[in-house]
Each structure stands twice: as C-alpha cells, then as structure tokens.
Design a protein around this motif. Structure first.
Motif, PDB file in Angstrom:
ATOM      1  N   GLY A   1     -29.818   4.594 -36.376  1.00 42.22           N
ATOM      2  CA  GLY A   1     -31.103   5.046 -35.916  1.00 42.22           C
ATOM      3  C   GLY A   1     -31.726   6.362 -36.953  1.00 42.22           C
ATOM      4  O   GLY A   1     -33.106   6.461 -36.890  1.00 42.22           O
ATOM      5  N   GLY A   2     -31.046   7.235 -37.133  1.00 41.28           N
ATOM      6  CA  GLY A   2     -31.689   8.148 -38.025  1.00 41.28           C
ATOM      7  C   GLY A   2     -32.337   9.441 -37.314  1.00 41.28           C
ATOM      8  O   GLY A   2     -32.906  10.149 -38.015  1.00 41.28           O
ATOM      9  N   ALA A   3     -32.020   9.609 -36.212  1.00 41.27           N
ATOM     10  CA  ALA A   3     -32.715  10.572 -35.516  1.00 41.27           C
ATOM     11  C   ALA A   3     -31.869  11.921 -35.851  1.00 41.27           C
ATOM     12  O   ALA A   3     -32.507  13.079 -35.873  1.00 41.27           O
ATOM     13  CB  ALA A   3     -32.771  10.474 -33.973  1.00 41.27           C
ATOM     14  N   THR A   4     -30.659  12.009 -36.333  1.00 49.00           N
ATOM     15  CA  THR A   4     -29.967  13.060 -36.683  1.00 49.00           C
ATOM     16  C   THR A   4     -30.809  13.597 -38.035  1.00 49.00           C
ATOM     17  O   THR A   4     -30.281  14.698 -38.130  1.00 49.00           O
ATOM     18  CB  THR A   4     -28.417  12.840 -36.827  1.00 49.00           C
ATOM     19  N   ALA A   5     -31.503  12.839 -38.881  1.00 48.59           N
ATOM     20  CA  ALA A   5     -32.016  13.489 -40.064  1.00 48.59           C
ATOM     21  C   ALA A   5     -33.237  14.541 -39.684  1.00 48.59           C
ATOM     22  O   ALA A   5     -33.174  15.459 -40.401  1.00 48.59           O
ATOM     23  CB  ALA A   5     -32.529  12.347 -40.874  1.00 48.59           C
ATOM     24  N   VAL A   6     -33.743  14.111 -38.660  1.00 46.19           N
ATOM     25  CA  VAL A   6     -34.943  15.161 -38.290  1.00 46.19           C
ATOM     26  C   VAL A   6     -34.010  16.342 -37.780  1.00 46.19           C
ATOM     27  O   VAL A   6     -34.766  17.198 -37.776  1.00 46.19           O
ATOM     28  CB  VAL A   6     -35.734  14.378 -37.063  1.00 46.19           C
ATOM     29  N   ILE A   7     -33.149  16.041 -36.651  1.00 42.44           N
ATOM     30  CA  ILE A   7     -32.516  17.106 -36.058  1.00 42.44           C
ATOM     31  C   ILE A   7     -31.828  18.346 -37.279  1.00 42.44           C
ATOM     32  O   ILE A   7     -31.893  19.345 -37.168  1.00 42.44           O
ATOM     33  CB  ILE A   7     -31.397  16.765 -35.145  1.00 42.44           C
ATOM     34  N   TYR A   8     -31.173  17.704 -38.095  1.00 37.13           N
ATOM     35  CA  TYR A   8     -30.648  18.266 -39.256  1.00 37.13           C
ATOM     36  C   TYR A   8     -31.825  19.237 -39.834  1.00 37.13           C
ATOM     37  O   TYR A   8     -31.571  20.257 -40.240  1.00 37.13           O
ATOM     38  CB  TYR A   8     -29.811  17.445 -40.248  1.00 37.13           C
ATOM     39  N   VAL A   9     -32.814  18.512 -40.331  1.00 33.54           N
ATOM     40  CA  VAL A   9     -34.041  19.378 -41.259  1.00 33.54           C
ATOM     41  C   VAL A   9     -34.625  20.232 -40.132  1.00 33.54           C
ATOM     42  O   VAL A   9     -34.709  21.568 -40.703  1.00 33.54           O
ATOM     43  CB  VAL A   9     -35.032  18.273 -41.578  1.00 33.54           C
ATOM     44  N   LEU A  10     -34.705  20.091 -38.903  1.00 32.28           N
ATOM     45  CA  LEU A  10     -34.892  20.908 -38.108  1.00 32.28           C
ATOM     46  C   LEU A  10     -34.238  22.160 -38.083  1.00 32.28           C
ATOM     47  O   LEU A  10     -34.558  23.559 -38.073  1.00 32.28           O
ATOM     48  CB  LEU A  10     -35.275  20.678 -36.903  1.00 32.28           C
ATOM     49  N   LEU A  11     -32.716  21.671 -37.752  1.00 28.77           N
ATOM     50  CA  LEU A  11     -31.885  23.046 -37.973  1.00 28.77           C
ATOM     51  C   LEU A  11     -31.916  23.823 -39.244  1.00 28.77           C
ATOM     52  O   LEU A  11     -31.628  25.060 -39.355  1.00 28.77           O
ATOM     53  CB  LEU A  11     -30.575  22.303 -37.405  1.00 28.77           C
TER      54      LEU A  11
END
Length: 114
Positions: A90-100
């Motif tokens: 799904g790729g949602a963790t890419a957004v989470i990683y960048v925000l973190l």
C-alpha cells in the motif's frame, strides 16, 4: 501547605505584629516566586513517544527505525521490516516515515559503538 495558606498565615502574623513590614514583603515575595517557579518547571516526558528521537548510529536512511527501536526496546530490523512491508502493501508507511523523519528530532550525539 499551599501558597494560599502560607499567604494567609503571613498576613495573620503581620496583623498581630509578629513580623515587620519588610519581613512580610520579603516572605510574601518568596512564596509568590516559588509558586511561579513551580508552574514554569518543564515536565519530563513520561512515555516512550515523548522520548522518541532519530538514531545517530543505528540508521540506514533517516534514523527513524533505529529511534523507534530505541524508544520501544525492540530491534531496529523489526521496524525496518514493518516499514518495508508497508511499502509493498500500500505504501502508507512511506508517508509516515517521511513525516517522522521531518518532525522527530535527532538524538544527542554519543560515542559510536565499537
């Protein structure tokens, strides 16, 4: 005894003549300064989330997984695996990683592991 009680007691002592005007003013200022100082004391973080920092040495890209591992007491490879699996599904963790990576401050520099 709270600061209100202390001020009442000081006022009572002053009205009875047990303390002078100067002593009353000094004691009152001390009580009020202590109360203001107690309100300004920063509180320590009480959760792992409050202690989250990006790792300085256990890092591949931004140190996010190493920082999460240090805060939770787990191995960093577990978090790297979870973020990678999230990319595949799904790729949602890419957004989470960048925000973190953006919002989590880096850890204080320390001696690198041997």
């Amino acid at each position: 005894m709270g600061w209100v009680d202390q001020l009442e007691r000081l006022s009572e002592l002053h009205s009875r003549g047990a303390i002078t005007d100067a002593e009353y003013e000094r004691a009152k200022a001390r009580v009020l300064n202590e109360e203001q100082g107690a309100q300004r004391v920063p509180r320590e973080p009480r959760t792992s989330l409050g202690m989250l920092r990006r790792a300085q040495y256990d890092r591949w890209i931004g140190g996010v997984c190493g920082g999460i591992a240090a805060a939770t007491g787990t191995e960093s490879w577990v978090w790297r695996l979870l973020f990678t699996a999230g990319l595949v599904f799904g790729g949602a963790t890419a957004v989470i990683y960048v925000l973190l990576w953006i919002f989590v401050p880096p850890a204080e520099p320390e001696v690198p592991p041997a």
